[in-house]
Write an enzyme that holds these catalytic residues in place. Structure first.
Site, PDB file in Angstrom:
ATOM      1  N   HIS A 119       0.865  -1.194   0.000  1.00 31.43           N
ATOM      2  CA  HIS A 119       0.000   0.000   0.000  1.00 31.43           C
ATOM      3  C   HIS A 119       0.895   1.237   0.000  1.00 31.43           C
ATOM      4  CE1 HIS A 119      -2.930   2.785   1.939  1.00 31.43           C
ATOM      5  NE2 HIS A 119      -3.850   1.982   1.435  1.00 31.43           N
ATOM      6  N   ASP A 197       2.029  -5.403   7.425  1.00 29.82           N
ATOM      7  CA  ASP A 197       0.854  -4.560   7.242  1.00 29.82           C
ATOM      8  C   ASP A 197      -0.363  -5.491   7.249  1.00 29.82           C
ATOM      9  OD1 ASP A 197      -1.326  -3.214   6.276  1.00 29.82           O
ATOM     10  OD2 ASP A 197      -0.324  -2.395   4.503  1.00 29.82           O
ATOM     11  N   GLN A 200      -5.626  -5.666   6.222  1.00 32.11           N
ATOM     12  CA  GLN A 200      -6.698  -6.472   5.618  1.00 32.11           C
ATOM     13  C   GLN A 200      -6.828  -7.862   6.224  1.00 32.11           C
ATOM     14  OE1 GLN A 200      -8.944  -5.351   3.681  1.00 32.11           O
ATOM     15  NE2 GLN A 200      -8.033  -3.394   3.076  1.00 32.11           N
ATOM     16  N   LYS A 223     -11.301  -1.038   9.865  1.00 32.22           N
ATOM     17  CA  LYS A 223     -11.500  -2.150   8.928  1.00 32.22           C
ATOM     18  C   LYS A 223     -11.892  -3.426   9.669  1.00 32.22           C
ATOM     19  CE  LYS A 223      -7.985  -0.329   5.822  1.00 32.22           C
ATOM     20  NZ  LYS A 223      -8.591   0.184   4.589  1.00 32.22           N
ATOM     21  N   CYS A 363      -4.831   2.617  -3.685  1.00 34.38           N
ATOM     22  CA  CYS A 363      -3.593   3.052  -3.004  1.00 34.38           C
ATOM     23  C   CYS A 363      -2.446   2.091  -3.288  1.00 34.38           C
ATOM     24  CB  CYS A 363      -3.791   3.197  -1.501  1.00 34.38           C
ATOM     25  SG  CYS A 363      -4.980   4.446  -1.079  1.00 34.38           S
TER      26      CYS A 363
HETATM   27  C1  LIG Z   1      -3.255  -3.121   3.039  1.00 34.27           C
HETATM   28  C2  LIG Z   1      -3.512  -1.759   3.578  1.00 34.27           C
HETATM   29  N1  LIG Z   1      -2.536  -1.084   4.180  1.00 34.27           N
HETATM   30  C3  LIG Z   1      -2.730   0.128   4.703  1.00 34.27           C
HETATM   31  C4  LIG Z   1      -3.950   0.753   4.641  1.00 34.27           C
HETATM   32  C5  LIG Z   1      -4.096   2.127   5.234  1.00 34.27           C
HETATM   33  O1  LIG Z   1      -4.979   2.097   6.292  1.00 34.27           O
HETATM   34  P1  LIG Z   1      -5.499   3.446   6.943  1.00 34.27           P
HETATM   35  O2  LIG Z   1      -5.993   4.291   5.827  1.00 34.27           O
HETATM   36  O3  LIG Z   1      -6.584   2.998   7.864  1.00 34.27           O
HETATM   37  O4  LIG Z   1      -4.347   4.050   7.672  1.00 34.27           O
HETATM   38  C6  LIG Z   1      -5.002   0.089   4.005  1.00 34.27           C
HETATM   39  C7  LIG Z   1      -6.333   0.695   3.880  1.00 34.27           C
HETATM   40  O5  LIG Z   1      -6.635   1.507   3.061  1.00 34.27           O
HETATM   41  C8  LIG Z   1      -4.777  -1.190   3.471  1.00 34.27           C
HETATM   42  O6  LIG Z   1      -5.748  -1.850   2.840  1.00 34.27           O
END
Ligand SMILES: Cc1ncc(COP(=O)(O)O)c(C=O)c1O
Lengths: 406, 133
Positions: A119, A197, A200, A223, A363
């Site tokens: 991401h 990370d 998900q 999430k 993203c």
């Molecule tokens: C795999 C992954 N990493 C990081 C994020 C970033 O999460 P957040 O926007 O809650 O900080 C997301 C969500 O958009 C994600 O799906």
């Protein structure tokens, strides 16, 4: 094993239970909030609203107890020690905290390894800090099925110059599950620290930090049925102790003079300022909600719904489904496209039919560039999604084909 | 779940037609100015090339890729711009594009798709005017 009844559960989610509620297929972007979580946060605001770790009166003591109680729940949920659970604003802040704290310990010539599916919240901090500290970034690729290229991973993870390996657990763009445990073994073999990370995966499949043996793990409350603005950074106690603080201020110190400061113990060393008390309490309630449903049951339900979606969608002419094929271990989402229709148009058509999906690069722009895609349309599933939702999706995608006359 | 007519105005036949067969597609050989604009959030990426004579636009060609709305708007606006006084083009607003497309109301991200072409032409024209001063 417990079973999930999506129809019964719907009444737990106020936004989904109104007349003409849309069909919500975007839980990977942000989940829905069950009443139990709303009640927990409301309780704090109505009955014991006060700052934590400070006041010497009942409301503040209760607030501290509930806030720290939420931390204990999260620790239990992850199989971690409460000292290893730092509350942050979410995955993005957890990952930035790590990048900012660890990058200064890297030298030119050192290596940071990640997958091409990361991401932006992983890629951008390390990419920008690499310009300042001069380390190099290497990417592990994927194969034609969207699975991590393990041969290349084994080759890349031989280098003794690697200091940090940052891995997405479940890809939010493709649904790919990355074999964390095996990669942690390889990374530790060359003396690197591993960041996961888990945005998900937490709340969707069992995540046990001792079993994964990762050094750090990041995720977001929103999430996994929790509120927005709260998330977690797990770090092995020894690793967190070795790190300098990220933000300075109240709560994160033990003693301050005009010249010097001493840091507070874990985890508070990394929690400067008044924290998101209501958010943490809400996230604790989300952990309870997940516990009542059963994580295994949630995983099974979401897996069944995702498999049905892949089966139904793959019957549509001119559809392309990205990511690992049906039957392999997969996240609770399916990314797809129709030949000749821009993902933005497809997602818009579905939205006009009352189906909430996400369209775009998710993203993960570098991954989209690698795949040569302008983006994908993504459906993601939660406990309140039933087969009818999948069938409605398949019908609506079919009608998009007709609108565009392809 | 809400029921809507099977063919939403945004995806009317003429939009789909301009998307499938964009007019004025292809960049000009000797343009007076070129301008590229992108909508990164959804991957629309368009480049315009324009010829101007005596205060009027005499030729427009564009290239790139995008969603149906951005391409249809680029196609229709390119056709319409030819023969227009540059001042008239510069005074066009987002609402004129929505009216030209005939798609009813557009919100947020869809409005950005529809108006990308206008943004490119107006931006390119403004820079070109400046460069000649
Ligand atoms: C795999 C992954 N990493 C990081 C994020 C970033 O999460 P957040 O926007 O809650 O900080 C997301 C969500 O958009 C994600 O799906």
């Amino acid at each position: 094993m417990k079973r999930i009844d999506p129809h019964r559960l719907r009444s737990e989610f106020p936004m989904l239970f109104r007349k003409n509620s849309p069909t919500y297929l975007d839980s990977a972007a942000s989940g829905q909030t069950p009443k139990a979580v709303l009640r927990a946060m409301d309780g704090y605001y109505r009955r014991y609203r006060a700052n934590v770790h400070r006041g010497m009166y009942p409301a503040s003591e209760r607030a501290t107890e509930e806030y720290e109680g939420a931390r204990k729940k999260l620790a239990g949920f992850l199989n971690a020690d409460p000292r290893e659970v730092v509350f942050t604003r979410g995955t993005t802040e957890s990952l930035n905290l790590l990048a900012y704290c660890l990058a200064p310990t890297l030298k030119p010539g050192d290596e940071v390894v990640m997958t091409v599916m990361e991401h932006h919240s992983t890629i951008v901090p390390w990419q920008q800090l690499a310009k300042r500290y001069g380390f190099e970034i290497k990417y592990i690729g994927i194969d034609g099925d969207g699975q991590l290229d393990m041969a290349s991973a084994r080759e890349i993870l031989k280098s003794k110059k690697i200091r940090i390996v940052s891995l997405i657990h479940v890809s939010n763009a493709l649904g790919t599950v990355v074999p964390i445990r095996e990669l942690v073994g390889l990374a530790h073999g060359v003396g690197a620290q591993v960041i996961v990370d888990a945005a998900q995966s937490v709340g969707h499949r069992p995540v046990d930090v001792r079993d994964l043996d990762c050094d750090f793990l990041a995720f977001s409350g929103h999430k996994m049925f929790g509120p927005t603005g709260i998330g977690v950074l797990f770090g092995k106690a020894g690793r967190l102790e070795a790190m300098s603080p990220f933000l300075y201020g109240g709560d994160m110190i033990s003693r301050v003079t005009f010249e010097e400061s001493q840091w507070n113990e874990l985890p508070w060393k990394f929690e400067a300022g008044t924290p998101n008390v209501a958010g943490a309490i809400g996230l604790g309630a989300a952990v309870d909600f997940i516990g009542e449903l059963g994580l295994e049951a949630i995983h099974r339900h979401e897996t069944e719904i995702t498999a049905r979606a892949i089966r139904r969608l793959s019957r549509i002419r001119d559809i392309v489904i990205y990511g690992p094929p049906d039957g392999t271990d997969r996240g609770n989402l399916v990314s797809f496209g129709l030949k000749g229709i821009h993902p933005h148009d497809l997602t818009d058509i579905l939205g006009r039919k009352g189906l909430c999906l996400r369209g775009g690069h998710h993203c993960a722009m570098p991954l989209m560039l690698l795949l040569g895609l302008a983006g994908t349309t993504r459906a993601s599933f939660s406990v309140f999604n039933a087969r009818e939702d999948v069938d409605a999706l398949a019908r609506a995608v079919g009608s998009a084909v007709k609108i565009f006359g392809i | 779940m809400s029921r809507r007519s099977p063919v939403d105005p945004v995806f009317r036949e003429n939009i789909i037609d301009h998307y499938r067969n964009p007019r004025r597609f292809g960049l000009l050989d000797s343009p007076d100015f070129v301008r590229r604009e992108s909508n990164f959030s959804c991957g629309d990426d368009l480049e315009f090339s324009v010829r101007v004579r005596k205060g009027a636009i005499v030729d427009v060609g564009f290239a790139g890729q995008g969603c149906a709305l951005s391409i249809a708007a680029a196609s229709m606006l390119s056709e319409r711009a030819i023969g227009m006084r540059t001042a008239d083009l510069e005074s066009m607003a987002d609402g004129d594009i929505v009216a030209m497309l005939g798609v009813g109301q557009l919100t947020g991200s869809r409005l950005r798709c529809a108006t990308l072409a206008l943004k490119a032409l107006k931006g390119g024209l403004a820079d070109w005017n400046k460069s000649r001063k």
